[in-house]
Design an enzyme around this catalytic site. Structure first.
Site, PDB file in Angstrom:
ATOM      1  N   ASN A 192       0.861  -1.194   0.000  1.00  0.00           N
ATOM      2  CA  ASN A 192       0.000   0.000   0.000  1.00  0.00           C
ATOM      3  C   ASN A 192       0.892   1.236   0.000  1.00  0.00           C
ATOM      4  OD1 ASN A 192      -2.449   1.538   0.231  1.00  0.00           O
ATOM      5  ND2 ASN A 192      -1.989   1.843   2.404  1.00  0.00           N
TER       6      ASN A 192
ATOM      7  N   HIS B 232       0.869   5.209   1.379  1.00  0.00           N
ATOM      8  CA  HIS B 232       0.154   6.078   2.315  1.00  0.00           C
ATOM      9  C   HIS B 232       0.828   7.449   2.327  1.00  0.00           C
ATOM     10  CE1 HIS B 232      -2.348   7.143   5.683  1.00  0.00           C
ATOM     11  NE2 HIS B 232      -1.279   7.607   6.292  1.00  0.00           N
TER      12      HIS B 232
ATOM     13  N   SER C 189       4.847   6.819   2.310  1.00  0.00           N
ATOM     14  CA  SER C 189       5.433   5.524   2.679  1.00  0.00           C
ATOM     15  C   SER C 189       4.786   4.424   1.860  1.00  0.00           C
ATOM     16  CB  SER C 189       5.166   5.211   4.158  1.00  0.00           C
ATOM     17  OG  SER C 189       5.559   6.274   4.997  1.00  0.00           O
TER      18      SER C 189
ATOM     19  N   ASP D 259      -2.991   1.014   7.997  1.00  0.00           N
ATOM     20  CA  ASP D 259      -1.695   1.615   7.653  1.00  0.00           C
ATOM     21  C   ASP D 259      -0.577   1.157   8.591  1.00  0.00           C
ATOM     22  OD1 ASP D 259      -3.016   3.078   5.628  1.00  0.00           O
ATOM     23  OD2 ASP D 259      -3.591   4.612   7.073  1.00  0.00           O
TER      24      ASP D 259
HETATM   25  C1  GRF Z   1      -2.799   8.728  -2.549  1.00  0.00           C
HETATM   26  O1  GRF Z   1      -2.524   9.915  -1.880  1.00  0.00           O
HETATM   27  C2  GRF Z   1      -2.333   7.552  -1.749  1.00  0.00           C
HETATM   28  O2  GRF Z   1      -1.193   7.814  -1.006  1.00  0.00           O
HETATM   29  C3  GRF Z   1      -3.499   7.282  -0.841  1.00  0.00           C
HETATM   30  O3  GRF Z   1      -4.640   7.555  -1.613  1.00  0.00           O
HETATM   31  C4  GRF Z   1      -4.305   8.474  -2.644  1.00  0.00           C
HETATM   32  C5  GRF Z   1      -4.673   7.804  -3.926  1.00  0.00           C
HETATM   33  O4  GRF Z   1      -4.498   8.667  -5.028  1.00  0.00           O
HETATM   34  N1  GRF Z   1      -3.462   5.929  -0.327  1.00  0.00           N
HETATM   35  P1  GRF Z   1      -4.574   8.072  -6.484  1.00  0.00           P
HETATM   36  O5  GRF Z   1      -5.934   7.388  -6.625  1.00  0.00           O
HETATM   37  O6  GRF Z   1      -3.445   7.102  -6.652  1.00  0.00           O
HETATM   38  O7  GRF Z   1      -4.458   9.247  -7.395  1.00  0.00           O
END
Ligand code: GRF
Length: 211
Positions: free
Chosen positions: A115, A117, A144, A153
């Protein structure tokens, strides 16, 4: 483990709920010949995720599996796991996927789910990370990539990218600076883990139970 396709690429599924800009960055990286993963499936829990359109325009198989089509979380996840298995998925990248996976799901794909984050974990788990970082007056923020476990997370961090927080930042300007780093970091970390999977394959040490 059944080997489908060339052994020098891990079969990567990306799970999204929305925009899909990280998905797009991984798709772009996966187009380069030496990249050790191929995007073989994009799954969204949201029928209207703009990322679905982006992926299908790029010729990648997509599936919308909305939660409301199922009686409970277990049945919803079972449908997702079936779709992942049918695509012989070896690695999963959550990219803005807005649900917490159950211990069952995570156990099934142990150390095979990543994932991204938008914070320097363990700081600012959960939502509104940029707002919270600004409210605290921190000087440094970032993103991260981590293994997914059943906590929010909470899994082991694989890599981070840092950005400065500027004096006049708003949550939007800070988010944009972090997002630029996300688009570099995530494809690089997916490649790192995919490379391990490819090497496990070649060495015959693959113990993954998902196929
Ligand atoms: C990103 O900021 C990611 O870190 C978080 O959700 C957002 C997703 O954005 N988990 P995208 O759909 O990849 O544009």
């Amino acid at each position: 483990l059944k080997t489908i396709g060339p052994v020098n690429h891990a079969r990567l599924a990306i799970m999204i709920s929305g925009r899909g800009s990280n998905m797009k960055a991984i798709m772009a990286a996966a187009h380069t010949p030496d990249y050790p993963a191929r995007v073989t499936l994009v799954i969204s829990d949201n029928l209207h995720a703009p990322g679905l359109e982006t992926a299908s325009r790029a010729g990648i198989p997509t599936m919308a599996i909305p939660r409301k089509d199922f009686d409970n979380k277990q049945a919803h996840e079972a449908a997702i796991i079936r779709a992942l298995a049918q695509a012989h998925t070896q690695l999963i990248a959550l990219a803005g996927y807005m649900r917490i996976l159950s211990p069952h799901f995570v156990g099934f794909y142990e150390k095979r789910i990543l994932n991204i984050h938008p914070s320097l974990l363990p700081a600012y788990k959960g939502l509104d990370t940029h707002e919270r970082a600004l409210a605290d007056g921190v000087h440094e923020h970032g993103c991260s990539v981590h293994y997914v476990d059943a906590s929010l997370d909470g899994g082991e961090v694989i890599g981070q990218a840092r950005v400065p927080v500027c004096e006049n930042d708003t949550p939007e300007t800070l988010a944009a600076r972090v997002l630029e780093q996300e688009h570099q970091l995530y494809p690089a970390m997916v490649a790192k883990i995919a490379q391990h999977i490819v090497e496990e394959h070649i060495n015959g040490t693959q113990h993954w139970k998902g196929s």
